[in-house]
Write a protein that holds these residues in place. Structure first.
Motif, mmCIF file in Angstrom:
data_model
loop_
_atom_site.group_PDB
_atom_site.id
_atom_site.type_symbol
_atom_site.label_atom_id
_atom_site.label_comp_id
_atom_site.label_asym_id
_atom_site.label_seq_id
_atom_site.Cartn_x
_atom_site.Cartn_y
_atom_site.Cartn_z
ATOM 1 N N VAL A 120 -6.101 -3.646 0.874
ATOM 2 C CA VAL A 120 -6.586 -3.397 0.585
ATOM 3 C C VAL A 120 -7.177 -4.742 -0.767
ATOM 4 O O VAL A 120 -8.047 -4.493 -1.242
ATOM 5 N N THR A 121 -5.966 -3.852 -1.823
ATOM 6 C CA THR A 121 -6.250 -4.861 -3.358
ATOM 7 C C THR A 121 -5.493 -6.056 -3.631
ATOM 8 O O THR A 121 -6.205 -6.043 -4.885
ATOM 9 N N HIS A 122 -4.353 -6.096 -3.224
ATOM 10 C CA HIS A 122 -3.416 -6.958 -4.033
ATOM 11 C C HIS A 122 -2.590 -6.153 -5.272
ATOM 12 O O HIS A 122 -2.791 -7.530 -6.038
ATOM 13 N N ASP A 123 -3.166 -5.569 -5.310
ATOM 14 C CA ASP A 123 -2.186 -5.075 -6.527
ATOM 15 C C ASP A 123 -0.998 -4.792 -7.140
ATOM 16 O O ASP A 123 -0.494 -4.553 -6.404
ATOM 17 N N GLU A 124 -0.957 -4.585 -8.727
ATOM 18 C CA GLU A 124 0.457 -4.233 -8.708
ATOM 19 C C GLU A 124 1.072 -2.449 -8.713
ATOM 20 O O GLU A 124 2.344 -2.584 -7.962
#
Length: 144
Positions: A120-124
């Protein structure tokens, strides 16, 4: 002579072990009628319904389980997976985050949360969950 909830549970477990989800559901539903406050039975019923492809019924049972016992991590996890399969990440992710909070030592929960977040976000946050899963269980499969 009427069967006890425990007898229905045993019968349901035996049918489940044999791969007969329909018969298992029937037995677990009888146990649930006799144990209206048993959240684990609703979670089991939800799991079986979802395994038959009846995710909306499964989701309803998972929500019942959570209503009866908000601290049942497995119900939050199962609800998250069913919602994810229904393409509803906005509800799936918070439910899985709750499961992780309730069972922080469960590497599988962290790994699934990492995969969902990554998609969904490809975040940390996804990376942090992947690292948490790997710390708990170095063999945890993440991002599969």
């Amino acid at each position: 002579m009427a069967q006890t909830p425990g007898q229905w549970r045993l019968q349901g477990s035996a049918f489940k072990a044999k791969g007969d989800a329909v018969a298992a559901i029937a037995a677990f539903e009888k146990a649930a009628q006799l144990e209206p406050a048993a959240a684990d039975l609703r979670d089991e019923l939800g799991f079986l319904e979802a395994s038959l492809g009846r995710r909306s019924e499964g989701i309803a049972y998972f929500r019942q389980a959570i209503g009866l016992n908000p601290n049942l991590a497995a119900a939050h996890y199962h609800l998250a997976i069913a919602l994810w399969l229904e393409k509803d990440p906005n509800q799936a992710i918070p439910s899985l985050q709750t499961a992780v909070k309730l069972a922080p030592a469960n590497a599988g929960y962290h790994a699934h949360l990492a995969s969902m977040l990554y998609e969904v976000t490809h975040d940390e946050e996804a990376l942090a969950e992947a690292l948490a899963a790997n710390k708990i269980s170095p063999s945890a499969e993440v991002f599969n």
